[in-house]
Scaffold this active site. Structure first.
Site, PDB file in Angstrom:
ATOM      1  CG  HIS A  41      -1.881  -1.200   1.146  1.00 40.29           C
ATOM      2  ND1 HIS A  41      -2.600  -1.539   0.183  1.00 40.29           N
ATOM      3  CD2 HIS A  41      -2.337  -1.416   2.614  1.00 40.29           C
ATOM      4  CE1 HIS A  41      -3.806  -1.986   0.364  1.00 40.29           C
ATOM      5  NE2 HIS A  41      -3.765  -2.655   1.707  1.00 40.29           N
TER       6      HIS A  41
ATOM      7  N   GLY B 202     -18.606  -6.076  -3.339  1.00 40.34           N
ATOM      8  CA  GLY B 202     -17.589  -5.574  -4.816  1.00 40.34           C
ATOM      9  C   GLY B 202     -18.505  -4.609  -5.845  1.00 40.34           C
TER      10      GLY B 202
HETATM   11  P1  PAP Z   1      -7.365  -4.408   1.821  1.00 42.45           P
HETATM   12  O1  PAP Z   1      -7.120  -2.911   1.296  1.00 42.45           O
HETATM   13  O2  PAP Z   1      -7.050  -4.929   3.160  1.00 42.45           O
HETATM   14  O3  PAP Z   1      -6.622  -5.219   0.685  1.00 42.45           O
HETATM   15  P2  PAP Z   1      -8.664  -4.467  -0.521  1.00 42.45           P
HETATM   16  O4  PAP Z   1      -9.143  -6.052  -1.573  1.00 42.45           O
HETATM   17  O5  PAP Z   1      -7.992  -3.566  -1.435  1.00 42.45           O
HETATM   18  O6  PAP Z   1      -8.539  -4.559   0.680  1.00 42.45           O
HETATM   19  O7  PAP Z   1     -10.172  -3.857  -1.160  1.00 42.45           O
HETATM   20  C1  PAP Z   1     -11.576  -4.402  -1.080  1.00 42.45           C
HETATM   21  C2  PAP Z   1     -12.763  -4.172  -1.805  1.00 42.45           C
HETATM   22  O8  PAP Z   1     -12.480  -4.930  -2.883  1.00 42.45           O
HETATM   23  C3  PAP Z   1     -14.646  -4.536  -1.065  1.00 42.45           C
HETATM   24  O9  PAP Z   1     -14.878  -3.560  -1.556  1.00 42.45           O
HETATM   25  P3  PAP Z   1     -16.578  -2.717  -0.961  1.00 42.45           P
HETATM   26  O10 PAP Z   1     -16.161  -2.938   0.746  1.00 42.45           O
HETATM   27  O11 PAP Z   1     -17.226  -1.991  -1.660  1.00 42.45           O
HETATM   28  O12 PAP Z   1     -17.087  -4.565  -1.337  1.00 42.45           O
HETATM   29  C4  PAP Z   1     -14.203  -5.918  -1.652  1.00 42.45           C
HETATM   30  O13 PAP Z   1     -15.617  -6.452  -1.690  1.00 42.45           O
HETATM   31  C5  PAP Z   1     -13.587  -5.609  -2.811  1.00 42.45           C
HETATM   32  N1  PAP Z   1     -13.386  -7.078  -3.842  1.00 42.45           N
HETATM   33  C6  PAP Z   1     -12.798  -8.573  -2.974  1.00 42.45           C
HETATM   34  N2  PAP Z   1     -12.841  -8.958  -3.463  1.00 42.45           N
HETATM   35  C7  PAP Z   1     -13.139  -8.461  -5.297  1.00 42.45           C
HETATM   36  C8  PAP Z   1     -13.422  -8.851  -6.633  1.00 42.45           C
HETATM   37  N3  PAP Z   1     -12.992 -10.026  -6.923  1.00 42.45           N
HETATM   38  N4  PAP Z   1     -13.969  -8.130  -7.305  1.00 42.45           N
HETATM   39  C9  PAP Z   1     -14.420  -7.089  -7.239  1.00 42.45           C
HETATM   40  N5  PAP Z   1     -14.361  -6.518  -5.947  1.00 42.45           N
HETATM   41  C10 PAP Z   1     -13.775  -7.035  -4.794  1.00 42.45           C
END
Ligand code: PAP
Length: 333
Positions: free
Chosen positions: A146, A301
């Protein structure tokens, strides 16, 4: 912030035995956020806010990580889609190993959370360790971080290592961050109201924030060094996944052949890495990754969930900041 226990303790960094002396010394000299914003006290280092533990990892990675020319580094601000991008890049890079029908059921993404397949530099590898074992990683090695541009290890800049940056609309990023941190922290630390989180985020006081500066740093770098930095948007990945995957495959040195395109190989990867598919896998519904339950990385997502959370006044304030910050660059999110 509503806390469930008293916070009149020593500063967290002084209690944390895992921090290096270098990090403790540095933190003593840094501006510190008020109270326990976002659960942890944040420290302003080179224009960005870090928790003490993350700063410790950043410093260790900067000092000890040696990027190779063939490495690929995924960079994204918190909650902008790193989990998804990790899955996609891994699936792209390893697709030749799992294209045969009898191998598809053995795909690592069906057995491991994406965070286990592509490690974070500062959270996983260099969190406490100066010399993590990287010998099991095959070329091209893939890492995530990050870190803002200015904090990256020098070897990432000096080598031919490629950087893939993913950004997301600030309103969706904030809403996602708020949900995530409340899930992670509610048991021990109480919860944040959206108003509290929103105000901090808008003032730039968020982990690895100000969010807009984080994005701008990489956006400008992608314009100046398009062979070095690929700039992707979450929203475009959702809207045009095939096009975006092709761009990522080309950039990361594993372009699709005409046969693969004709055989639907790209569609397979889009499906495998889709929110619907990954979020329903047993491996992503159970267990933990660091402080968080694995399932908390998969919430909705979706693009535009902010409409369900932000008031018109909030929307006006955050859009105004985005407009001001991005105006000169022409970037639209
Ligand atoms: P991190 O910084 O803790 O690693 P990160 O994966 O960057 O988190 O972001 C999570 C977001 O990506 C979530 O968004 P939301 O809260 O708006 O739902 C999560 O749902 C979304 N996310 C995870 N996997 C996917 C996917 N396969 N496709 C689209 N969005 C996704």
């Amino acid at each position: 912030m509503a806390t469930s226990n008293d916070s009149s303790q020593l500063p967290a960094y002084l209690q944390d035995e895992n921090l290096t002396e270098e990090c403790k010394e540095l933190i003593r000299t840094l501006p510190t956020s008020n109270g326990r914003d976002w659960l942890w006290t944040l420290h302003l280092y080179q224009g960005f806010w870090f928790t003490a533990r993350h700063l410790n990892g950043v410093l260790l990675a900067r000092r000890h990580f040696r990027a190779a020319d063939s490495d690929i580094l995924l960079v994204a601000g918190p909650k902008t889609g790193t989990t998804w991008l990790k899955a996609v890049l891994f699936a792209l890079q390893k697709r030749s190993c799992y294209s045969e029908p009898d191998r598809k059921s053995n795909h690592p993404l069906l057995q491991k959370n994406p965070h286990e397949l592509i490690p974070y530099l500062e959270f996983t590898l260099y969190l406490k360790d100066q010399d993590p074992d990287l010998s099991g990683l095959t070329s091209p090695r893939m890492f995530a971080t990050h870190m803002p541009l200015g904090s990256l290890p020098q070897s990432v800049k000096d080598s031919e290592c490629r950087i893939v940056y993913l950004c997301r609309n600030p309103k969706d990023t904030l809403v996602s961050l708020w949900h995530f941190l409340n899930k992670v922290t509610s048991m021990e630390m109480g919860t944040y109201t959206l108003e509290e989180a929103f105000d901090l985020f808008c003032r730039g006081v968020s982990p690895y924030g100000p969010y807009w500066d984080h994005v701008l740093g990489y956006y400008k770098a992608s314009l100046e060094m398009p062979d070095k930095v690929l700039f992707l948007k979450y929203e475009e990945m959702k809207e045009r996944p095939i096009e975006q995957l092709k761009i990522l495959a080309d950039f990361s040195g594993c372009p699709f052949s005409e046969d693969e395109v004709a055989d639907g190989g790209i569609n397979d990867i889009v499906r495998l890495c889709s929110f619907d598919n990954l979020s329903k896998l047993e491996v992503n519904m159970t267990g933990k990754f660091r402080l968080a339950e694995t399932k908390s990385f998969f919430r909705k997502g979706e693009v535009g969930d902010w409409v369900n959370h932000l008031t018109p006044q909030m929307i006006e304030r955050i859009d105004c900041i985005t407009g001001e910050k991005f105006h000169a660059s022409g970037l639209k999110l």
